[in-house]
Design an enzyme around this catalytic site. Sequence first.
Site, PDB file in Angstrom:
ATOM      1  N   SER A 572      25.683  36.542  57.051  1.00 12.03           N
ATOM      2  CA  SER A 572      24.440  37.296  56.794  1.00 12.03           C
ATOM      3  C   SER A 572      23.180  36.625  56.684  1.00 12.03           C
ATOM      4  O   SER A 572      22.140  37.077  56.230  1.00 12.03           O
ATOM      5  CB  SER A 572      24.886  38.099  55.604  1.00 12.03           C
ATOM      6  OG  SER A 572      25.046  37.204  54.547  1.00 12.03           O
ATOM      7  N   LYS A 615      24.155  42.661  46.409  1.00 10.55           N
ATOM      8  CA  LYS A 615      23.141  41.837  46.922  1.00 10.55           C
ATOM      9  C   LYS A 615      21.855  42.451  46.300  1.00 10.55           C
ATOM     10  O   LYS A 615      20.961  41.924  45.768  1.00 10.55           O
ATOM     11  CB  LYS A 615      22.956  41.813  48.529  1.00 10.55           C
ATOM     12  CG  LYS A 615      23.777  40.925  49.047  1.00 10.55           C
ATOM     13  CD  LYS A 615      23.978  41.182  50.554  1.00 10.55           C
ATOM     14  CE  LYS A 615      24.683  39.981  51.257  1.00 10.55           C
ATOM     15  NZ  LYS A 615      25.042  40.144  52.569  1.00 10.55           N
TER      16      LYS A 615
END
Length: 690
Positions: A572, A615
């Site tokens: 990511s 996140k």
Amino acid sequence: MNIFKKSDEKLQTVTIDELRKMITSANMPSHVQQIANKELEMLSKISPTTAEYTIGLTYIDYLVSLPWNKRTEDNLDLDRAARILNERHCGLDKIKERILEHLAVKILIMKRKPRILVVDDEEIARRNLEHILKKEGHLVITASSGVEALEKMQASVFDVVLTDIRMERINGFELLEKTKDKYPDTRVIMITGYASMDSAIESIKKGAFHYIAKPFKIDEVRSVVKQAIEKKLSTISTKGSVLCFAGPPGIGKTSLGRSIADALGRKFARISLGGMKDEAEIRGHRRTYAGAMPGRIIEEIRRAQFANPVLMLDEVDKIGQDFKGDSASALLEVLDPEQNHSFIDHYLDVTFDLSTVMFIVTANIADNIQEPLRDRMEVIEFSGYTEDEKMEIGLQHLVPKQIYEQGLSDHPPEFTIEAISKIIQEYTREAGIRNLERQIATVCRKIAREFIHRKETIHKIKVTPDLIERFLGPRRYYFEVADEKNSVGVTTGLVWTEVGGDIIFVEAAKMKGNKKLILTGSLGNVMCESAQAALSYIRSNAASFNIPEDFFEHQDIHIHVPAGAIPKDGPSAGATIAIALISLLTGRPARLDVAITGELTLSGRILPVGGIKEKMLAARRAGVKAVVLPLKNKMDLENLPGDVKKGLEVCLVERVDEIVNVVLSKNQSQVTQIKAGSKKYYPNMLQIET
Ligand code: ADP
């Protein structure tokens, strides 16, 4: 009396007769009792001074100390369970709902009327048993032969079958075999007027639950049938439903497990699989030397003193690496209801029935659990708490708990909202609340000390932000990005780790050289590949970013992700690395308060990533203003509770070039602030109310 772990001297003083009595009163299954008696026989023939004697003695003592048939009765009151969960845990509504659904299924199974099939060719015997069992409230059906019994079993499911042994055509043993084969969950009890030791042993060997000799005592029939029903029901109610609590530390997984045990009225025990290196730690050592020990599973059950505790197996995702033996198969044997009714610990060397244990496993990241194990689990994901949730848990649970534990109940200090908020923001940086609890405990201890020193002058202490600073010292954490300057070649990324979400900074530098890509910062393989893909993408599309096409000819490029001691991996960071490189090669500074996450393909597409909630929470903790996410994560974003998104602008992108104008300033090496929310720069910007 348990003499295990007694000093050798005391152990030696236990006589063979005493051991014999202990074996008789230990309520062991008959096959275990036989083994224990055989071992005792052997002991009586050897000298008490030999090592074999001590090994044998310790072994028998261990066998008698196990709760073979001792089980707590489940409390099946769902309202009470809901009350316990709500009283002890703030929020976690969806998780509590799933746990209650899980318990509801269990309760329904346990509460239905048990169905019993009585098989005997003698009518009087049949009627007798039918009468006794109906009086117990069971639903009883009768059959006068093995053939009729099989027909009735085909038509409906029975929990327990009581069968005579001597019958024409299909006798009791054949019926037992056929039942075990076709309906393995059904418990079979053998009853016979021609009782002999041999037929008893054969019955048990063939899988009968118990053996009763005629003429039977009514109480014996009642109690054996009751045990068989309990075993059957608790096995099917736990079948296929090992709960797995997955999420970062300090989020309430263990305490929720403990509450489930309390709600059911079961004992609670815990084993950490994290550091396990050897199969013997699960399954025990063979009894060939004096120090041999049983495995942790059996030992915890012995300590719980009941055979059906809630047993929490922690960190199941950490087992595997450098484990001697096959960790997955050892654990499958423990967790799988098809196998765990006859679990063999190497030390015990006889089967122990684990089928009534309620297993709950925990993991930081469910995806890291080995496939065959994960397939058998019902994964419940726990995610990090928002600041508001931490505040609520802090005030309602952690403060009262610590006031009590640190002895301040008579003079409870008053914690202000501002003080808790200061601890959360300036003294902790975590997805859960473990450090928050620790810091509150520290404050309470310091207050306790003040009380001792200045008892007369203090009446009530109000804990304010100033007092927090006095007790806990200078702040430990800052908003990492809000206070930093934008610069060329440095971008902010979002990653998902075992301890929740986190931000990272990707730094890129160039220097004279010959086409080398240097990667540092404990990057894992996948992250290194992302960096290579990002560089190749930029080299093949240099012109479209106004980068000289031969930029790599006489240069080396170094990509570094600080906090090098922490290993980082996963795809990511691809987009974050690409933007750091574009910033470096165009000289356009990057906004540090915009955090990026997304997997990059060689053609510049941005693929979806995991851990969006974690996140987003990490971004808020670090003071990030806007977040760039893959468009394909839109659903995840929409499913997030409002307070997770509060205060964050979100930009959804499909391609890397869409990120460039969001993060990089228009002009080279000159810091310009892009107006947040401007449609010109943020084509997919979602404006979220603050
Ligand atoms: P984990 O097992 O996930 O590491 P714990 O269960 O040990 O976390 O939780 C750490 C502490 O936080 C415990 O004191 C627990 O009681 C408390 N806690 C966690 N979540 C909650 C919650 N939702 N409500 C109340 N207390 C909580």
